[in-house]
Design a protein around this motif. Sequence first.
Motif, PDB file in Angstrom:
ATOM      1  N   ILE A 208       0.612  -1.132  -0.379  1.00  0.00           N
ATOM      2  CA  ILE A 208       0.089  -0.230   0.399  1.00  0.00           C
ATOM      3  C   ILE A 208       0.525   1.419   0.413  1.00  0.00           C
ATOM      4  N   ASP A 209       1.210   1.747  -1.582  1.00  0.00           N
ATOM      5  CA  ASP A 209       2.431   3.101  -1.975  1.00  0.00           C
ATOM      6  C   ASP A 209       1.451   3.928  -2.321  1.00  0.00           C
ATOM      7  N   LYS A 210       1.905   5.119  -2.308  1.00  0.00           N
ATOM      8  CA  LYS A 210       1.039   6.147  -2.849  1.00  0.00           C
ATOM      9  C   LYS A 210       1.970   5.608  -4.078  1.00  0.00           C
ATOM     10  N   GLY A 211       3.246   5.318  -3.791  1.00  0.00           N
ATOM     11  CA  GLY A 211       4.127   5.297  -4.978  1.00  0.00           C
ATOM     12  C   GLY A 211       3.765   4.582  -5.963  1.00  0.00           C
ATOM     13  N   HIS A 212       3.015   2.760  -5.404  1.00  0.00           N
ATOM     14  CA  HIS A 212       3.039   2.058  -6.509  1.00  0.00           C
ATOM     15  C   HIS A 212       1.768   2.207  -7.526  1.00  0.00           C
ATOM     16  N   ALA A 213       0.649   3.336  -6.747  1.00  0.00           N
ATOM     17  CA  ALA A 213      -0.411   3.181  -7.111  1.00  0.00           C
ATOM     18  C   ALA A 213       0.036   4.621  -8.618  1.00  0.00           C
ATOM     19  N   VAL A 214       0.871   5.444  -8.050  1.00  0.00           N
ATOM     20  CA  VAL A 214       1.357   6.428  -9.240  1.00  0.00           C
ATOM     21  C   VAL A 214       1.630   5.871 -10.314  1.00  0.00           C
ATOM     22  N   ARG A 215       2.675   4.948  -9.489  1.00  0.00           N
ATOM     23  CA  ARG A 215       3.184   4.352 -11.427  1.00  0.00           C
ATOM     24  C   ARG A 215       2.857   3.770 -12.471  1.00  0.00           C
ATOM     25  N   PHE A 216       1.847   3.002 -11.646  1.00  0.00           N
ATOM     26  CA  PHE A 216       0.523   2.712 -12.793  1.00  0.00           C
ATOM     27  C   PHE A 216      -0.315   3.245 -13.199  1.00  0.00           C
TER      28      PHE A 216
END
Length: 270
Positions: A208-216
């Motif tokens: 659960i990480d803002k960075g993972h969602a933004v990368r996607f």
Amino acid sequence: MPHDHPMRPILFTDLDDTLFQTMRKIPDPAEQAKAQPGALDRELAPRSFMMARQANLVQWMLAQAETIPVTARGTEELARVCIPFDSYAVTTHGAVILTPQGVADAEWQRHITTALLPYQPRLAALAQHLNTMLADPQACDAALPVEPGWCRMNEEYGIPIYLVMKVRNSEHLEALNRYADWVESTFDLSGFYVHRNGNNVAWLPDCIDKGHAVRFLLARLRAAAPDRPVLGFGDSLTDFSFMQQCDFLALPQRSQLLAALQAVLPGASA
Ligand SMILES: [Mg+2]
């Protein structure tokens, strides 16, 4: 620039303490007098406020860029934000990507619910551990302070996502930090990261990480138009994971991130 222009900037922005904050964090009475509602509480009373410069920045963002909030707020809490975002939104620290139509992106939902499956027993155990400590801190460790506090499991898709703890009196941050220290020394937190920011502490599964969602999301948006400049706005250390994927980064003058930079950069002043 038209809304679907292939050069229109993409702007990812945190919300709380970046675009607005509670009145307590606006020390200047002149600023307080000019402040506008940024978000409402559960009773729909204004709870967070934009200072005039923040409100003007928001107007500029909405007019000039495809502006995408990236927030710790849950989907329901985002609905109480008084800014008319009209594109995607990333909520609950990256657990959810809402489409411009306001529904959860199905592909991201599948990814997150699968990644969280092995965490569910441990999230439940951590919640129990926290509640036991908060019910009687000194029974757990005689050195712990006694301060009324609470913890909450934040849910999306009908399943637990992460845990957050606060103390009732936001002045008592030392007690909150001592509680968090105790949890770190008494519970196996491998696979979790801890976010301490102002008056709350959160325990989040690594997935659960803002960075993972933004990368996607950025991969999807760039596939359609690779030359759009990407801007990232945020105030806290957990924002850095998404901000560092942007072409340009912006942080508020009073922020956890700027303080961290000032601590390591030669010649910087606090
Ligand atoms: Mg923030």
